[in-house]
Structures are given as structure tokens and as C-alpha cells.
Scaffold this active site. Structure first.
Site, short mmCIF file in Angstrom:
data_model
loop_
_atom_site.label_atom_id
_atom_site.label_comp_id
_atom_site.label_asym_id
_atom_site.label_seq_id
_atom_site.Cartn_x
_atom_site.Cartn_y
_atom_site.Cartn_z
N THR A 137 0.82 -1.22 0.00
CA THR A 137 0.00 0.00 0.00
C THR A 137 0.85 1.27 0.00
O THR A 137 1.89 1.33 0.66
CB THR A 137 -0.89 0.00 1.26
OG1 THR A 137 -1.65 -1.20 1.26
CG2 THR A 137 -1.82 1.20 1.28
N SER A 143 -6.42 0.38 -2.58
CA SER A 143 -7.19 -0.65 -3.28
C SER A 143 -6.69 -0.87 -4.70
O SER A 143 -6.68 -1.99 -5.20
CB SER A 143 -8.67 -0.25 -3.32
OG SER A 143 -9.16 -0.09 -2.01
N GLY A 176 2.76 -3.04 8.33
CA GLY A 176 2.99 -3.76 9.59
C GLY A 176 4.43 -4.22 9.69
O GLY A 176 4.96 -4.84 8.77
N ARG A 309 -27.11 -13.20 33.80
CA ARG A 309 -27.52 -11.86 34.19
C ARG A 309 -29.05 -11.75 34.24
O ARG A 309 -29.74 -12.11 33.27
CB ARG A 309 -26.98 -10.87 33.16
CG ARG A 309 -27.44 -9.45 33.30
CD ARG A 309 -26.64 -8.73 34.33
NE ARG A 309 -26.96 -7.32 34.41
CZ ARG A 309 -26.55 -6.54 35.40
NH1 ARG A 309 -25.81 -7.04 36.37
NH2 ARG A 309 -26.85 -5.26 35.40
N GLY A 399 -23.18 -2.13 30.60
CA GLY A 399 -21.98 -1.41 31.05
C GLY A 399 -20.79 -2.33 31.22
O GLY A 399 -19.65 -1.96 30.93
N THR A 420 -11.05 -3.62 6.20
CA THR A 420 -10.30 -2.81 5.21
C THR A 420 -9.02 -3.50 4.73
O THR A 420 -8.74 -3.52 3.53
CB THR A 420 -9.94 -1.44 5.85
OG1 THR A 420 -11.15 -0.76 6.18
CG2 THR A 420 -9.12 -0.58 4.91
N GLU A 422 -6.19 -6.39 3.78
CA GLU A 422 -6.32 -7.57 2.89
C GLU A 422 -7.48 -7.35 1.92
O GLU A 422 -8.16 -8.29 1.53
CB GLU A 422 -6.52 -8.85 3.70
CG GLU A 422 -5.22 -9.48 4.18
CD GLU A 422 -4.31 -9.93 3.04
OE1 GLU A 422 -4.81 -10.28 1.96
OE2 GLU A 422 -3.08 -9.91 3.25
N ASP A 424 -10.25 -3.90 0.85
CA ASP A 424 -11.44 -3.22 1.35
C ASP A 424 -12.68 -4.01 0.93
O ASP A 424 -12.79 -4.47 -0.21
CB ASP A 424 -11.48 -1.81 0.75
CG ASP A 424 -12.82 -1.16 0.93
OD1 ASP A 424 -13.05 -0.60 2.01
OD2 ASP A 424 -13.65 -1.23 -0.01
C1 LIG Z 1 -3.57 -1.24 10.63
C2 LIG Z 1 -3.29 -1.42 9.18
C3 LIG Z 1 -2.37 -2.35 8.77
C4 LIG Z 1 -2.05 -2.47 7.41
N1 LIG Z 1 -1.05 -3.31 7.04
C5 LIG Z 1 -0.60 -3.28 5.76
C6 LIG Z 1 0.58 -3.98 5.40
O1 LIG Z 1 1.24 -4.63 6.22
N2 LIG Z 1 0.99 -3.91 4.09
C7 LIG Z 1 0.29 -3.21 3.15
O2 LIG Z 1 0.72 -3.20 2.01
N3 LIG Z 1 -0.84 -2.54 3.47
C8 LIG Z 1 -1.28 -2.53 4.76
N4 LIG Z 1 -2.40 -1.82 5.11
C9 LIG Z 1 -3.11 -1.07 4.10
C10 LIG Z 1 -4.47 -1.64 3.72
O3 LIG Z 1 -4.32 -2.83 3.02
C11 LIG Z 1 -5.20 -0.56 2.92
O4 LIG Z 1 -5.57 0.45 3.84
C12 LIG Z 1 -6.41 -1.08 2.17
O5 LIG Z 1 -6.01 -1.89 1.10
C13 LIG Z 1 -7.31 0.06 1.65
O6 LIG Z 1 -6.59 0.99 0.92
P1 LIG Z 1 -6.75 2.54 1.24
O7 LIG Z 1 -6.49 2.74 2.68
O8 LIG Z 1 -5.92 3.28 0.28
O9 LIG Z 1 -8.28 2.85 1.00
P2 LIG Z 1 -8.96 3.27 -0.38
O10 LIG Z 1 -8.63 2.28 -1.42
O11 LIG Z 1 -8.67 4.70 -0.66
O12 LIG Z 1 -10.48 3.13 0.02
C14 LIG Z 1 -11.20 4.17 0.74
C15 LIG Z 1 -12.69 3.96 0.51
O13 LIG Z 1 -12.98 4.14 -0.86
C16 LIG Z 1 -13.75 3.06 -1.36
N5 LIG Z 1 -13.35 2.76 -2.74
C17 LIG Z 1 -12.09 2.61 -3.22
N6 LIG Z 1 -12.12 2.30 -4.53
C18 LIG Z 1 -13.42 2.26 -4.89
C19 LIG Z 1 -14.10 1.98 -6.11
N7 LIG Z 1 -13.47 1.63 -7.23
N8 LIG Z 1 -15.44 2.01 -6.08
C20 LIG Z 1 -16.12 2.32 -4.96
N9 LIG Z 1 -15.53 2.59 -3.79
C21 LIG Z 1 -14.20 2.55 -3.75
C22 LIG Z 1 -13.46 1.89 -0.44
O14 LIG Z 1 -14.58 1.02 -0.35
C23 LIG Z 1 -13.16 2.56 0.89
O15 LIG Z 1 -14.34 2.64 1.65
C24 LIG Z 1 -2.73 -1.69 6.45
C25 LIG Z 1 -3.70 -0.78 6.87
C26 LIG Z 1 -3.95 -0.61 8.21
C27 LIG Z 1 -4.90 0.46 8.63
#
Ligand SMILES: Cc1cc2nc3c(=O)[nH]c(=O)nc-3n(C[C@H](O)[C@H](O)[C@H](O)COP(=O)(O)OP(=O)(O)OC[C@H]3O[C@@H](n4cnc5c(N)ncnc54)[C@H](O)[C@@H]3O)c2cc1C
Length: 638
Positions: A137, A143, A176, A309, A399, A420, A422, A424
Site C-alpha cells: 500500500t 485498493s 505492519g 444476568r 456497562g 479494510t 487484505e 477493502d
Molecule cells: C492497521 C493497518 C495495517 C495495514 N497493514 C498493511 C501492510 O502490512 N501492508 C500493506 O501493504 N498494506 C497494509 N495496510 C493497508 C491496507 O491494506 C489498505 O488500507 C487497504 O487496502 C485500503 O486501501 P486505502 O487505505 O488506500 O483505502 P482506499 O482504497 O482509498 O479506500 C477508501 C474507501 O474508498 C472506497 N473505494 C475505493 N475504490 C473504490 C471503487 N473503485 N469504487 C467504490 N468505492 C471505492 C473503499 O470502499 C473505501 O471505503 C494496512 C492498513 C492498516 C490500517
């Protein structure tokens, strides 16, 4: 507990544990105090230190080696490894994620995308000596992995690859392990050779020197505090013309030879890209597994609490009933327990299919793609179920549910992001829909809007029917069910399956018809596709819901113990019927059920809840979560 009841609980547990029960039992022997949550929230750095030490301890167990083939120093017990890992979803989810990054994402990428020259690294990954992260990412692209901006440019004069972040949006984000512990990163970047981009590839980049400081040209920063998973050191990476040997390219799906020429076993760049991502399917299956485990923890706690409870005296008696005797409480907990059963059976099936593919017993391309689609869909349904269930269980404990000591705070904050990472969930459902429409069959991986619309234009209803064809057993059950609405009897499994299948097929057929409009002379491809997005996602969801009910129904049919089977029949009824009930507006709108029938459906679901109420604690006991992993302050039984 009576002997009869404990025998039934044991039988249900045996069946739910599935074919990999030995791996589950091995995991159950782990010390809950050593691998569970800290007693309360710790400062972030202390929590990270604790989890890093837990990962080092886990490296001594058998399960990390299970995820790798024997020729790389593993034991090739893929299904057992993922199942044991799933059990950690009952423990500290920071540990679950941190271990998943090390052995699943980082190790999995080296093992599955690398070549023989990378095999020597794998034993060091298994032992935890080589710590790594998975840097896909970017700040600008999550995504849309094909849109990554990081470049990996081959320099033939030095026989090296130059890794570079050309702009701030190319920063690797949320990674991570990157903030503290990883020495190596599997970096996903656009591979550029002789000025031409070959698309996204993965390569190994050392990000830290031996003393732990950032490697030359690498800027590392910390993501800091998060909503949950505070024990995981998520970080950011920027690369300033970082040079690595050419051989660091994990080149199974595209490699650079000594003479600087690029070759790939897969000609089509889109297909190559999706095959590469598909090889990493285990991540989604594991995330679904861990999420499902967390939901089962929540259900176990809330159900046991509800059985103890009391609140409000019943008129006339002065006796306060336990919460579980209230209809609303039954309605809140029992359908979610039933869903947890269905999702666990579906996950067991998925892990079996994954084991077949990774061990090479199944090589058929279509089955492999089906596994990827299923994994995406089950990940969506399970993580969604988990978020919803944990919230409902927290509320169901009032509570007490809000106190750290009673675990819901951990469960809620740590599992939230599972919807989100692996993939979204909304984006994954679109992938499932596209696969459903058969796009993969024709153009495999041509996921651009034009491709999907072109396919929609050609789609014949028959194709959809064929693709959604049920396994033979389910088909026989459906065929035996009465078809006319007046004959609909909700208790008949075939009726349930027919209703679910009917909705799925209708949604898929009608969305395909809508996509045809893009073929009209003034058709705006993007607008047509965009206008159908909600419809596509509904179709995908309907498909996966049907798959889960089918997996449950098949498991019930196979249950060898008639007493356990009798209980499972009703739990499966409850899951199938609450799934149909959720969509009752659709069934009325589409003339599939009359309002009178949907009212009858709701009454019938209430009846099943009342019937299962005496079994409620037994149903959660059958999840087999060790008591030592579930200690709380709120339960007398803790
Ligand atoms: C705690 C944590 C650990 C992570 N660990 C890793 C890791 O180890 N390695 C790694 O590579 N990544 C990691 N990630 C990243 C994670 O895989 C991404 O956050 C995820 O793939 C989503 O990408 P984004 O955050 O850019 O969201 P976006 O892709 O920007 O999505 C934001 C919103 O837009 C919507 N959206 C996006 N595209 C479309 C579309 N075409 N049509 C309609 N709606 C859409 C989605 O549904 C979502 O609600 C981690 C994230 C977190 C928060």
C-alpha cells in the site's frame, strides 16, 4: 453440565473443528496468559515489545513451518498452519496480525513469488531470524494496486535495480512491522526495464542495517497511535534511489536474466498481475479466520453473560428472568451464533481448498480462480459479521461490556480494520461480482471498466446459471422442494436454498442486462458501470451468502452424530432464514414472497430462536475456546 449435554457439546465441537481439529487442539494448548491480551491497555511501545517477544516465542511452535513447502525448509502443512493461526484470533489480535505479517504476508511473498535463489531465506523467515514486512500500500493507492507509483528501475550497467518513491503519494503506508522490527521489505513497485514498465512486481529491499537504523536511502517513519492493534508497529517507507541486486526481484511471474532481458511465464500483463496477487490468497483466508474467531469469542462471552444476568422482575412472580429469556436478546444473539457456525463451516471448506491448491493436488486454473473469488467473498462476509457481532455483544452486556477486563474493548478496536486490510470489503465485493459475471473466464484479469462492460454485453443468462450451479447434493435438495409460493414451507432446506439462489440469479442477470447499455452508440462506459456498482455489490453479496448457507447445509448433511445433527439442522435453518429475512423487502418487491409470507417468516424465525434458547450456551461452548483464554470480571464462571 449433565453427561448428555457435555457429550452433545463435545460432538458439536468435534464437527465444527472440522478435519483440522488436531491443529486446533495444538493451538488450544498455548498459554492464554502468555499469548493473550495484556490485562489492560499498555503504552504503545510496551505493547509492541510484548507482541514482538510473543512472536519470537511462537517461532518455536510447529505452525510457522507449516506454511512453507518442504524444499524451502517448511513442512507443507498449509491448512493446519492457517487453522492454528485462526485460533490466535481468540488471543491478542496484535499478535495475530504481527505473526500474519511475518509468516503469512512477508514469508508468503518470498515463498510464492520468489525463485530458487530466494529459497535459502525461507528457513530464516520461519525461525524469525529474518524479520520482514509486506510493503504494498502507498499513501496514494491502496485498493488500486496496479496504480502504485514506486518504481523499480533496472540498471544494466550495475546489474542492479533502483527502488525509488518519485512523489509523496508513493510513500509506503500503514506497513505492519516497518516502524520497528523489519529488516527486509517485500516492496511492490512498477518494474521499469529499458524505459518500459512491465507492471507491478515484488522485490526484496533491506530497509535496516544490522544496528537497526534505516538503510541508506530509506526513510522510515512511524504511523503512531491507531484505533486498535497497538501492539503492531505500522510504519511508512520512502525510497531515495535505493540500489539492490537484480536477483532481489521475486521473479516467479517475471524475471530479469543476466543479459538484462525480461521474461515471464505469463504473456498478458493483466493476467500476470492477477496471478501474482492470486498466489497470495492465503492472507485473505487467514484474515477471515481470525475475524471469525474474534466474533466467536464475543458471542461466547455475551451468551454466557446473558444466561447469568437477570434484569426486571416478571410481573406476578417477582422473579427476574435472565437476559437470554427475553425475545430481543434471543433475536440479537442466536442468529449471530448461527451465522458464526455457517461462516466457520465455510472457512473450513475454504482452508481445505487452499490446502489442495498450495500443495499442488489441485492445479486446475478455474478451481484456483474460484478459490480466490470465494476467499474474497468469505473475507467480506466474515469481517462484516465480526464488526456487527462484537458491537451487538458489547451492548448485550450493558456497562460490563464496556470494561477492558471484559474483553469487548479489545475485540472491537482490534478487529475494526479487518474490513479494510487484505482488501477493502466494498472493493472485494466488486471483484467477486466481476468474477461472477464470468469476466475472468474470457479475459482473465482484464478488470478495466471497458472489459467488464464488454463481457456484460455478451452475457447469456445460461452462463450465469452455469456459474452459480450448486454442488450436486444441494441441487437434489432444491429439486425436492415444492416450488409454488403457497407451498413454501420455510423449514424445508430446499426452499431456503431456492430462495437464496433465486435472488442471486436475478441480481446477476439483471446487472448483466444493465451493463449491455454501454454497448449503445452513445453509451458512456464509465457511467454505465458506475451506475450499476450498488447492484453489482448486491449480486456479489447474494452469491456469497448462498455459498455460506450451502457450506453449512453440506456440513449438516455430513454430521455423523444424529443428536448433534438434529441441533445443527435448526441452527442452519436459523441462519438460512435470517439471511432471507434480511432481504424480505427484496422478496416482496420482486414478487417472490407475499407480505403475508414474510410476516410468517419473521414469526417462524422467532419460534426457532425460542426453540434454540435452551441450547444457547451449549452452542457457544462448542466453539471450544479454552476458558483460560476468556477470563473476564463479569462472568461468575470465569
Ligand atoms: C492497521 C493497518 C495495517 C495495514 N497493514 C498493511 C501492510 O502490512 N501492508 C500493506 O501493504 N498494506 C497494509 N495496510 C493497508 C491496507 O491494506 C489498505 O488500507 C487497504 O487496502 C485500503 O486501501 P486505502 O487505505 O488506500 O483505502 P482506499 O482504497 O482509498 O479506500 C477508501 C474507501 O474508498 C472506497 N473505494 C475505493 N475504490 C473504490 C471503487 N473503485 N469504487 C467504490 N468505492 C471505492 C473503499 O470502499 C473505501 O471505503 C494496512 C492498513 C492498516 C490500517
Amino acid at each position: 453440565m449433565t453427561d448428555e449435554r457435555s457429550a452433545l457439546t463435545a460432538s458439536l465441537r468435534h464437527h465444527l473443528d472440522g478435519p483440522r481439529r488436531a491443529a486446533r487442539d495444538e493451538a488450544r494448548r498455548l498459554d492464554g496468559a502468555a499469548f493473550g491480551h495484556p490485562p489492560g491497555p499498555l503504552p504503545m511501545s510496551e505493547h509492541r515489545t510484548r507482541v514482538a517477544a510473543q512472536v519470537r516465542e511462537l517461532a518455536k511452535a510447529t505452525f510457522p513451518a507449516g506454511g512453507f513447502p518442504e524444499h524451502q525448509g517448511g513442512t507443507g502443512r498449509y491448512g493446519d498452519s492457517v487453522t492454528a493461526f485462526e485460533m490466535f484470533g481468540h488471543l491478542d489480535l496484535s499478535l495475530f496480525v504481527k505473526a500474519g505479517v511475518q509468516w503469512g504476508l512477508f514469508g508468503g511473498a518470498v515463498s510464492l513469488l520468489g525463485l530458487e535463489r530466494h529459497d535459502a531465506l525461507v528457513p530464516r523467515i520461519i525461525s524469525g531470524e529474518a524479520q520482514g514486512c509486506f510493503a504494498m500500500t502507498e499513501t496514494g493507492h491502496g485498493s488500486d494496486v496496479q496504480g502504485l507509483l514506486t518504481t523499480a528501475t533496472f540498471d544494466p550497467s550495475a546489474d542492479e535495480i533502483v527502488v525509488h518513491s518519485p512523489e509523496p503519494a508513493a510513500r509506503k503506508d500503514y506497513i505492519g512491522g516497518a516502524a520497528n522490527d523489519a529488516q527486509l521489505a517485500v516492496v511492490f513497485a512498477q518494474l521499469v526495464i529499458g524505459g518500459d514498465s512491465q507492471g507491478v512486481h515484488a522485490l526484496l529491499v533491506p530497509i535496516r542495517t544490522d544496528d537497526g537504523s534505516p538503510a541508506p536511502g530509506v526513510t522510515i517513519s512511524d504511523c503512531g497511535d491507531k484505533l486498535g492493534l497497538q501492539g503492531v508497529d505500522n510504519g511508512r517507507l520512502l525510497f531515495d534511489h535505493v540500489r539492490v541486486p537484480r536477483t532481489n526481484l521475486l521473479g516467479r511471474y517475471g524475471d530479469i536474466a543476466e543479459d538484462g532481458t525480461y521474461s515471464s511465464p505469463i504473456e498478458n500483463p493483466n493476467r500476470r498481475f492477477f496471478t501474482m496477487l492470486g498466489a497470495l490468497v492465503r492472507g485473505r483466508i487467514s484474515v477471515a479466520g481470525g475475524a471469525g474467531a474474534a466474533a466467536r469469542s464475543a458471542l461466547t462471552l455475551a451468551t454466557r453473560y446473558a444466561a447469568e444476568r437477570t434484569q426486571f422482575p416478571a410481573p406476578g412472580t417477582g422473579v427476574e428472568p435472565v437476559l437470554l429469556d427475553y425475545r430481543t436478546h434471543q433475536r440479537r444473539l442466536l442468529p449471530r451464533i448461527a451465522a458464526a457456525y455457517g461462516l466457520l463451516y465455510a472457512e473450513n471448506e475454504l482452508v481445505g481448498a487452499m490446502d489442495d491448491v498450495l500443495s499442488g493436488r489441485v492445479t486446475d486454473e478455474q478451481e484456483r480462480r474460484q478459490l480466490e473469488t470465494r476467499a474474497a467473498g468469505i473475507k467480506v462476509l466474515t469481517t462484516r459479521h465480526t464488526t456487527d457481532t462484537i458491537q451487538e455483544c458489547r451492548e448485550a452486556c450493558g456497562g460490563a461490556g464496556y470494561m477492558w477486563a471484559n474483553r469487548f474493548a479489545w475485540l472491537k478496536s482490534d478487529t475494526d480494520i479487518f474490513t479494510t486490510f487484505e482488501g477493502d470489503n466494498t472493493v472485494l465485493l466488486q471483484l467477486v461480482a466481476k468474477a461472477l459475471l464470468g469476466e475472468y473466464e474470457d479475459t482473465f484479469g482484464d478488470l478495466d471498466t471497458a472489459g467488464i462492460v464488454r463481457f456484460g454485453a455478451r452475457l447469456a443468462a445460461g452462463t450465469v446459471l452455469e456459474r452459480s450451479a450448486m454442488r450436486g447434493l444441494m441441487q437434489r435438495i432444491v429439486d425436492a422442494a415444492p416450488g409454488r409460493e403457497e407451498d413454501v414451507t420455510f423449514a424445508i432446506r430446499g426452499t431456503q436454498l431456492r430462495l437464496l439462489r433465486d435472488r442471486e440469479e436475478h441480481l446477476v442477470e439483471t446487472v448483466a442486462r444493465r451493463l449491455r447499455r454501454a454497448q449503445e452508440p452513445d453509451g458512456d462506459t464509465f457511467a454505465v458501470f458506475n451506475n450499476c456498482q450498488d447492484h453489482l455489490v448486491d449480486a456479489a453479496e447474494a452469491h456469497v451468502e448462498r455459498l455460506v448457507v450451502e457450506a453449512f447445509a453440506a456440513a449438516v448433511e455430513e454430521c455423523p452424530d444424529p443428536d448433534a445433527q438434529a441441533v445443527l439442522v435448526r441452527v442452519c435453518d436459523l441462519h438460512a432464514l435470517t439471511t432471507i429475512e434480511k432481504h424480505k423487502a427484496w422478496y416482496v418487491e420482486h414478487d417472490r414472497l407475499s407480505p403475508a409470507r414474510t410476516k410468517a417468516l419473521t414469526a417462524y424465525v422467532n419460534d426457532i430462536c425460542a426453540e434454540l434458547r435452551p441450547h444457547a450456551t451449549m452452542l457457544v461452548d462448542a466453539f471450544g475456546i479454552p476458558d483460560a483464554w476468556l477470563t473476564t470480571e463479569m462472568l461468575a464462571t470465569s
